[in-house]
Design a protein around this motif. Sequence first.
Motif, short mmCIF file in Angstrom:
data_model
loop_
_atom_site.label_atom_id
_atom_site.label_comp_id
_atom_site.label_asym_id
_atom_site.label_seq_id
_atom_site.Cartn_x
_atom_site.Cartn_y
_atom_site.Cartn_z
N ALA A 199 0.85 -1.21 0.00
CA ALA A 199 0.00 0.00 0.00
C ALA A 199 0.88 1.26 0.00
CB ALA A 199 -0.93 0.00 1.21
N TRP A 200 1.92 1.28 0.81
CA TRP A 200 2.82 2.44 0.87
C TRP A 200 3.56 2.61 -0.46
CZ3 TRP A 200 5.25 0.55 6.13
CH2 TRP A 200 4.34 0.82 7.17
N TYR A 201 4.00 1.49 -1.01
CA TYR A 201 4.75 1.53 -2.28
C TYR A 201 3.84 2.07 -3.39
CZ TYR A 201 7.77 -0.18 -6.04
OH TYR A 201 8.58 -0.27 -7.14
N GLY A 202 2.59 1.58 -3.42
CA GLY A 202 1.62 2.03 -4.43
C GLY A 202 1.29 3.51 -4.28
N ALA A 203 1.39 4.01 -3.06
CA ALA A 203 1.09 5.43 -2.82
C ALA A 203 2.35 6.30 -2.90
CB ALA A 203 0.43 5.58 -1.44
N ASP A 204 3.42 5.73 -3.48
CA ASP A 204 4.71 6.45 -3.64
C ASP A 204 5.30 6.92 -2.31
OD1 ASP A 204 4.88 6.15 -6.35
OD2 ASP A 204 3.72 7.97 -6.76
N ARG A 205 5.03 6.17 -1.25
CA ARG A 205 5.61 6.55 0.05
C ARG A 205 6.88 5.75 0.34
NH1 ARG A 205 0.99 6.65 4.48
NH2 ARG A 205 2.28 8.26 5.43
N LEU A 206 7.20 4.82 -0.55
CA LEU A 206 8.43 4.02 -0.40
C LEU A 206 9.20 4.03 -1.71
CD1 LEU A 206 7.27 0.66 1.28
CD2 LEU A 206 8.32 2.63 2.41
N VAL A 207 10.49 4.28 -1.62
CA VAL A 207 11.34 4.16 -2.81
C VAL A 207 12.60 3.38 -2.44
CG1 VAL A 207 10.63 6.34 -3.87
CG2 VAL A 207 12.57 6.34 -2.30
N CYS A 208 13.22 2.79 -3.45
CA CYS A 208 14.57 2.27 -3.24
C CYS A 208 15.28 2.28 -4.58
CB CYS A 208 14.57 0.88 -2.61
SG CYS A 208 14.42 -0.47 -3.75
N ARG A 209 16.59 2.22 -4.54
CA ARG A 209 17.36 2.17 -5.78
C ARG A 209 17.73 0.73 -6.08
NH1 ARG A 209 20.92 6.69 -7.75
NH2 ARG A 209 22.19 5.00 -8.59
N GLU A 210 17.89 0.43 -7.36
CA GLU A 210 18.39 -0.89 -7.75
C GLU A 210 19.66 -0.70 -8.55
OE1 GLU A 210 15.12 -2.76 -9.79
OE2 GLU A 210 14.14 -3.30 -7.90
N ASP A 211 20.60 -1.63 -8.39
CA ASP A 211 21.87 -1.59 -9.11
C ASP A 211 21.91 -2.91 -9.90
OD1 ASP A 211 24.47 -1.42 -9.94
OD2 ASP A 211 25.29 -0.91 -7.98
N VAL A 212 21.47 -2.84 -11.17
CA VAL A 212 21.19 -4.07 -11.92
C VAL A 212 22.30 -4.41 -12.91
CG1 VAL A 212 19.53 -5.17 -13.51
CG2 VAL A 212 18.71 -3.59 -11.73
N ALA A 213 22.75 -5.66 -12.91
CA ALA A 213 23.67 -6.16 -13.94
C ALA A 213 22.88 -7.16 -14.79
CB ALA A 213 24.86 -6.85 -13.30
N GLN A 214 23.22 -7.20 -16.08
CA GLN A 214 22.49 -8.06 -17.01
C GLN A 214 23.25 -9.37 -17.23
OE1 GLN A 214 19.46 -7.07 -18.50
NE2 GLN A 214 19.39 -9.23 -19.12
N GLY A 215 22.63 -10.49 -16.94
CA GLY A 215 23.21 -11.79 -17.27
C GLY A 215 24.21 -12.32 -16.25
N LEU A 216 24.27 -13.65 -16.16
CA LEU A 216 25.16 -14.27 -15.17
C LEU A 216 26.63 -14.01 -15.47
CD1 LEU A 216 23.63 -17.74 -14.29
CD2 LEU A 216 23.74 -15.67 -12.93
N GLU A 217 26.96 -13.74 -16.74
CA GLU A 217 28.36 -13.47 -17.10
C GLU A 217 28.89 -12.28 -16.28
OE1 GLU A 217 25.83 -13.73 -19.13
OE2 GLU A 217 26.27 -15.31 -20.60
N ASN A 218 28.01 -11.36 -15.93
CA ASN A 218 28.43 -10.15 -15.19
C ASN A 218 28.28 -10.30 -13.68
OD1 ASN A 218 29.16 -8.49 -17.43
ND2 ASN A 218 27.00 -8.49 -17.99
N ALA A 219 27.85 -11.48 -13.24
CA ALA A 219 27.61 -11.67 -11.80
C ALA A 219 28.90 -11.57 -10.96
CB ALA A 219 26.91 -13.01 -11.56
N PRO A 220 30.05 -12.16 -11.38
CA PRO A 220 31.24 -12.08 -10.53
C PRO A 220 31.64 -10.64 -10.21
CG PRO A 220 31.52 -13.82 -12.13
CD PRO A 220 30.26 -13.11 -12.52
N ALA A 221 31.66 -9.77 -11.23
CA ALA A 221 32.05 -8.37 -10.99
C ALA A 221 31.04 -7.68 -10.09
CB ALA A 221 32.17 -7.64 -12.32
#
Length: 325
Positions: A285-307
């Motif tokens: 409910a809080w997230y839907g009402a824009d009362r919660l935010v967070c950042r994501e740091d996304v890597a694409q694919g398992l090849e990039n998982a070690p780094a």
Amino acid sequence: MRNLEVRIRRKPATAGDFEVVPGEIPRLSNGGILCRARWLAVDPFTCVPSAAGTRSSTGPQPGDVVPALGVCEVLESRHDVFAVGQHVVLECGMREICVSDGHHACALHPGQAPASTALGLLGPSGMAAYFGLIDLAGLRAGEMVLVSAAASVAGAMAGQVTRIKGARAVGIGSSREKCDWATRHARFSACIDHHSENLSNRLKQQAPRGFDIYFDNSGGELLEAVLSGHHLAPGGRVILNSVRQDDAADLLRRAGYAPGEVTVLRVNAADYEHRRGEFLKDAIAWYGADRLVCREDVAQGLENAPAHLIKAMRGENFGRPLIRL
Ligand SMILES: NC(=O)c1ccc[n+]([C@@H]2O[C@H](COP(=O)([O-])OP(=O)(O)OC[C@H]3O[C@@H](n4cnc5c(N)ncnc54)[C@H](OP(=O)(O)O)[C@@H]3O)[C@@H](O)[C@H]2O)c1
């Protein structure tokens, strides 16, 4: 069908200490599900849980697949509950394809959208902050709450829950950039960059009579600095949320707190599994009402998982580290 997986070669210090190799396609047995990972959480401490200063004495060994929580799509099902095409959250390990007997799997809630939120704000990190503050610390309106790693998912959740409950949150972060994000987006009243500012002076300035709650995501030197600097008010509560095994009671004793003056409690999201519905109801409910935010740091694919793993192990991630497959 291929099944790439990330294995530990030796105690990780660099990306080369992991290897990305083809694994076998697991066989589905009766009562199970065969799944394809869509999102994987990068939790660096789970790679080296037996390292000094962490809670567990056992953990993955060289040759093991890196443990990881994932959001996976069911490709084949012989399970009574989970159907083909459904998305489930489960400990699948850092691999493309996995099987599960469904025991510790749960269906992705429709409110966990995008699905990656199930590994962050609307997952275990968010849940630890929610129950740590509301249930363990008994957070009350008007209180002063200090939160370390304020820009982490658990930190951001702790700051925002504090604000929603009518209390005031002060954060600690490791860079100006993380602190600016915490005050601009995660609703902290202030955030102290402990690398460039005098932590103790700034804490005294923010809370001259001390903080009512310290939600600790870091452990180690920061925990010691907060306790030894007497930044907790009488009746204060310290909620330990880091995997480090700091002896906070000993730190309190050495800092000269009277017995019972400050309470130390450890939160574990897994202990609240039976109350997940309660958490999701509020958090979605809080997230839907824009009362919660967070950042994501996304890597694409398992090849990039070690780094990505190494970056997170060094605390250089800015946002929830995730792998999208
Ligand atoms: N109790 C539970 O059940 C539970 C569940 C989930 C997570 N947690 C814990 O909550 C904390 C935050 O997790 P999260 O999922 O929110 O993480 P996250 O978003 O990936 O952020 C991790 C942040 O923690 C800080 N950090 C402090 N000490 C660190 C270290 N030695 N190595 C790497 N990072 C360090 C860094 O922020 P700064 O650069 O600002 O210091 C880092 O960016 C972690 O300690 C995690 O173990 C506990």
